[in-house]
Write an enzyme that holds these catalytic residues in place. Structure first.
Site, short mmCIF file in Angstrom:
data_model
loop_
_atom_site.label_atom_id
_atom_site.label_comp_id
_atom_site.label_asym_id
_atom_site.label_seq_id
_atom_site.Cartn_x
_atom_site.Cartn_y
_atom_site.Cartn_z
N ILE A 166 0.83 -1.20 0.00
CA ILE A 166 0.00 0.00 0.00
C ILE A 166 0.86 1.26 0.00
CG2 ILE A 166 -1.84 1.24 1.16
CD1 ILE A 166 -2.54 -1.57 -0.05
N HIS A 194 25.54 4.60 -21.06
CA HIS A 194 26.45 5.06 -20.01
C HIS A 194 27.56 4.06 -19.70
CE1 HIS A 194 23.40 8.14 -19.29
NE2 HIS A 194 24.18 8.70 -18.37
N GLU A 229 -0.93 -1.02 -10.50
CA GLU A 229 -2.15 -0.64 -11.23
C GLU A 229 -2.49 -1.64 -12.33
OE1 GLU A 229 -4.11 1.86 -10.10
OE2 GLU A 229 -2.57 1.86 -8.55
N GLU A 285 0.55 -8.16 -18.13
CA GLU A 285 -0.28 -9.27 -18.59
C GLU A 285 -1.77 -8.95 -18.43
OE1 GLU A 285 3.75 -10.48 -17.92
OE2 GLU A 285 2.34 -9.50 -16.56
#
Length: 383
Positions: free
Chosen positions: A156, A339, A364, A368
């Site tokens: 969370i 780099h 979110e 897939e």
């Protein structure tokens, strides 16, 4: 068809760039290494109207459109995704309150976030429930005029720094249908029985706070229920359409940052007596990065514009999220390659961008899941 930005949007972009260069760049490495939440930077961002930018002006926010917010996210994430997410996610979860909350809820929860007085969060994922939102097991049972909540939430954002969370709960276990019987309830972090355990050791976005939340007979008043009882699953799907567009903007920003840093390094770095930017192999990498970033930007802006028009964007949001996150990972990978050894240590920002980019393909809704959504929409609705 107008692909141009308004003068106000150009100004927003320039102001965010200046803010990032002055306030984020000097401290980005520090917050990443120490894995700490950048409260000082967030406070300054609040003064700029960058915290809760989409919160309506009547509740203290800037009232920016989805496209405006995408521009802000793109610019912030191009400098440092960890701090950028800390800023942008201070209002995470308030989307549900804006869309489905009562006037009292909007006044109680939106205004403090917009003013920088409180940090919000959305609590959806659980230890055994990630992509399969319909398997959420956190329960909320009615007891008089209160909800009693029990369960765990995992991964969370803002978990250990948040002041309140919009929690997805099972409120009717006997409801027919896989997607029925869920509700969204606001839980304040100072409620008895609520606890949060910060998660450390993340590969990337380390400045952003992540935690496991535990609800042990947490009691909240019945007026903390958002919208209609047992109807939260479809509310969440609308929420995902918007937040996935936001993650697409994050991906565009990371790709932009990878390209910007690569251009600067390629022009400064010399090998065999000349700048490596003169080598065709490097030029092709830069050209591909620029082309893919521009394509991702256009897809993302189209999705954001359609959100603002109130159009159905489920397929488009997933397309933007899947493609922009893929471009972010590929661009960051090429940036490290350009780099060379210098890109493998944190002396240059591309090492951090490389680590940070991967999360855009996970949170979110994974890559897939996005492809599943796109295919479902195509097969169900055609082109």
């Amino acid at each position: 068809m107008d692909f141009g930005l308004s003068e106000e949007q150009q100004q927003i972009r320039e102001e965010v760039q200046r803010f990032a260069e002055n306030e984020i760049v000097p401290v980005a490495e520090e917050y990443d290494v120490e894995e700490k939440f950048p409260h000082d930077v967030v406070d300054k961002a609040t003064e700029m109207g960058l915290v809760g930018p989409a919160i309506p002006m009547e509740y203290g926010g800037a009232g920016y459109s989805t496209l405006d917010t995408a521009i802000i996210a793109e610019e912030l994430f191009s400098y440092d995704p960890g701090i950028a997410l800390s800023i942008m996610a201070c209002s995470f979860g308030t989307e549900a309150i804006q869309a489905f909350g009562t006037e009292d809820q909007k006044e109680r929860f939106l205004e403090p976030v917009a003013k920088g007085e409180k940090i919000s969060g959305a609590a959806i994922s659980e230890p055994d429930t990630g992509s399969d939102v319909s398997s959420v097991s956190t329960r909320a049972e009615k007891d008089g005029d209160e909800w009693v909540i029990n369960g765990n939430k995992m991964w969370i954002t803002n978990g250990s720094v948040g002041d309140f969370f919009v929690v997805l709960c099972k409120t009717n276990p006997d409801a027919e249908g896989r997607y029925n019987g869920f509700s969204q309830i606001v839980v304040e972090a100072d409620r008895d029985g609520f606890s949060a355990e910060k998660i450390t050791g993340k590969m990337g976005i380390r400045a952003s706070d992540t935690a496991e939340l535990i609800f042990d007979d947490v009691r909240v008043p019945e007026e903390n229920l958002i919208g209609t009882k047992d109807a939260a699953f479809m509310q969440q799907m609308q929420f995902f359409d918007e937040t996935r567009t936001g993650v697409a903007a994050q991906g565009v920003g990371i790709a932009k940052g990878a390209l910007r840093n690569s251009l600067e390094y390629a022009e400064d770095r010399e090998q065999f007596g000349k700048s490596i930017s003169e080598f065709q192999a490097i030029q092709h990498k830069l050209a591909d990065m620029a082309t893919q970033t521009e394509a991702a930007r256009n897809l993302t802006y189209k999705a954001a514009w359609n959100v603002d028009q109130g159009n159905d964007i489920t397929k488009l949001a997933s397309m933007a999220k899947e493609y922009a996150s893929r471009v972010a990972v590929e661009a960051a990978n090429e940036a490290v390659q350009i780099h060379g050894g210098s890109g493998y240590v944190n002396d240059f920002p591309v090492e951090r961008l490389y680590r940070d980019s991967k999360i855009t393909q996970i949170y979110e809704g994974t890559t897939e899941i996005q492809k599943n959504v796109i295919a479902r929409e195509l097969l169900g609705k055609g082109f």
